[in-house]
Scaffold this motif. Structure first.
Motif, PDB file in Angstrom:
ATOM      1  N   TYR A  59      -1.736  -5.964   4.091  1.00 10.54           N
ATOM      2  CA  TYR A  59      -1.086  -4.941   3.561  1.00 10.54           C
ATOM      3  C   TYR A  59       0.321  -4.776   4.221  1.00 10.54           C
ATOM      4  O   TYR A  59       0.540  -5.110   5.046  1.00 10.54           O
ATOM      5  CB  TYR A  59      -1.735  -3.550   3.490  1.00 10.54           C
TER       6      TYR A  59
ATOM      7  N   ASP B 237       0.818  -1.083  -0.023  1.00 10.94           N
ATOM      8  CA  ASP B 237       0.079  -0.108   0.106  1.00 10.94           C
ATOM      9  C   ASP B 237       0.890   1.130   0.130  1.00 10.94           C
ATOM     10  O   ASP B 237       1.644   1.411   0.887  1.00 10.94           O
ATOM     11  CB  ASP B 237      -1.062  -0.009   1.242  1.00 10.94           C
ATOM     12  N   PRO B 238       0.791   2.154  -0.968  1.00 11.24           N
ATOM     13  CA  PRO B 238      -0.109   2.253  -2.217  1.00 11.24           C
ATOM     14  C   PRO B 238       0.316   1.355  -3.270  1.00 11.24           C
ATOM     15  O   PRO B 238       1.256   0.602  -3.210  1.00 11.24           O
ATOM     16  CB  PRO B 238       0.017   3.714  -2.591  1.00 11.24           C
TER      17      PRO B 238
ATOM     18  N   GLY C 243      -4.500   4.044  -1.962  1.00 12.05           N
ATOM     19  CA  GLY C 243      -4.072   3.248  -0.785  1.00 12.05           C
ATOM     20  C   GLY C 243      -4.027   4.291   0.459  1.00 12.05           C
ATOM     21  O   GLY C 243      -3.505   5.690  -0.058  1.00 12.05           O
TER      22      GLY C 243
END
Ligand code: PLP
Length: 398
Positions: free
Chosen positions: A147, A128-129, A369
């Motif tokens: 994540y 993330d992102p 994100g």
């Protein structure tokens, strides 16, 4: 009553580009005399190269004669294109076999479709992102996602935590949206982690053509051990301007095998072959004929010239942030420039500021994100003229 795939209820609204369009349209309706420059797009702007056009024309001409007409082609792609891709890898010192190459209509389809091969019950590790397709396609299948933070502390290049187990790992390098790219040592750590966890790396190399630094591998298969744990997705979208023409390829090594709960070893190459043969009827012959022209000497030189044009744009944008002392990532080995919004602004706030003050459109990091909340993406895919003008306006503003 038909029962639906209710996992779709878990999808977050994909409102990023529609919200951008909405805000830009509202601004432009209220300010019709202002020239807006769009540097947010992830789409190319330069036309296909002459060699590719010639290849496409050849494909069309072949379809016009009964001697050369093509009906259904091999689902995996024509040998002439698979072999051209093998040669391309060989030139980059990576050995692959034509049987490992699957021609597709692009990396978006394949990075999504590959989820067909995996059970719902896997630990999916996604940075993330991230490019949103990885998240949404797994959500559609009801998979939970773990994540891993990509942030300024790790230069947007997160490394595996040996204490955390994963089964499927998504890596995109050079990265969309951050422009960050892993070097050989870093990728080796990921490969070793995947091997230790019996995990599979899904490696998206859609931006490999932007790599100029020899320390940055263009393929995960340049890393020892990767053929036992990785699948690679690539695309001609950015390499050769095929965003509208549609062609990509996926490499599934013969060595990639997984032991099943029934004690049978399964080959992912054989599974993908079966999946594609069942659900996909191949890329059009005409497009493959154009795609093969990308890999000829002349075709490669022409495509590289287009990439160099975008690289120069990216450099011009990056230099502006360097000059202003604004922390940025990418801009080299990538068409993307990812920077921290000034004065602690959030990315949508900065989006409005840039649009209202200097009429430049970018992409708010929040759309990729949580960790993008205070970051912003600009791209080198515009024209030189627009890039220079946008940079001049931004320089004056910041
Ligand atoms: N992967 C990444 C990381 C991308 O950014 C994109 C396009 O923006 C794609 C894949 C899609 O590529 P294609 O046009 O081949 O579907």
């Amino acid at each position: 009553m038909a029962k639906l795939n209710e996992n779709y209820l878990d999808l977050k609204d994909s409102y990023l580009f529609s919200e951008i369009a909405h805000r830009v349209n509202a601004y432009s309706a209220a300010n019709p005399d202002k020239k807006i420059i769009r540097l947010g797009i992830g789409d190319v702007t330069r036309p296909l190269s002459p060699e590719v056009i010639e290849g496409l024309h050849k494909g069309v001409d072949d379809m016009a004669s009964s001697d050369t007409f093509k009906g259904y082609g091999p689902e995996q792609g024509y040998e002439f294109l698979r072999n051209a891709i093998v040669d391309y890898y060989n030139r980059n010192c990576v050995n692959i076999d034509a049987k490992e190459v699957f021609i597709s209509d692009g990396a978006k389809s394949d990075t999504g479709n590959i989820t067909d091969l995996f059970d719902k019950d896997n630990v999916i590790l996604i940075p993330d992102p991230v490019y949103p397709v990885y998240v949404d396609t797994n959500t559609m299948n009801g998979r939970k996602i773990t994540y891993i933070n990509a942030n300024a502390e790790n230069n947007f290049l997160p490394m595996p935590d040996p204490n955390v187990h994963a089964d499927i790992i998504y890596i995109c390098s050079p990265n969309n949206p951050t422009g960050a790219a892993y070097n050989k040592e870093q990728l080796k750590v990921w490969v070793d982690y995947a091997l230790a966890n019996d995990a599979i790396i899904l490696y998206d190399s859609a931006y490999e053509c932007f790599i100029t630094d020899p320390e940055l591998p263009k393929s995960i298969f340049a890393i020892e051990g990767a053929k036992k744990c990785a699948i690679e997705f690539c695309s001609l979208s950015k390499t050769a301007g095929f965003t509208g023409t549609r062609c990509g390829y996926t490499i599934v090594p013969m060595d990639l095998k997984v032991m099943t709960s029934r004690g049978v070893e399964m080959s992912l190459n054989a599974m993908w072959n079966r999946r594609q043969s069942t659900k996909f009827n191949g890329v059009s012959y005409i497009v493959q004929s154009g795609a093969a022209a990308v890999f000829t000497e002349e075709g490669m030189a022409q495509c590289k010239a287009n990439v160099a044009y975008y690289q120069e744009n990216a450099k011009i944008i990056a230099e502006c942030f360097a000059k202003k002392g604004i922390r940025y990532y990418g801009g080299v080995n990538s068409p993307y420039i990812w920077f921290e919004c000034p004065n602690g602004m959030e990315s949508w706030e900065f989006f409005d500021y840039l649009l209202n003050e200097v009429q430049v459109v970018g992409t708010p990091g929040a759309g990729f994100g949580e960790n993008g909340k205070y970051f912003f993406r600009l791209t080198g895919f515009g024209s030189r003229e627009n890039t220079l003008e946008a940079v001049a306006r931004i320089e004056k503003l910041l």
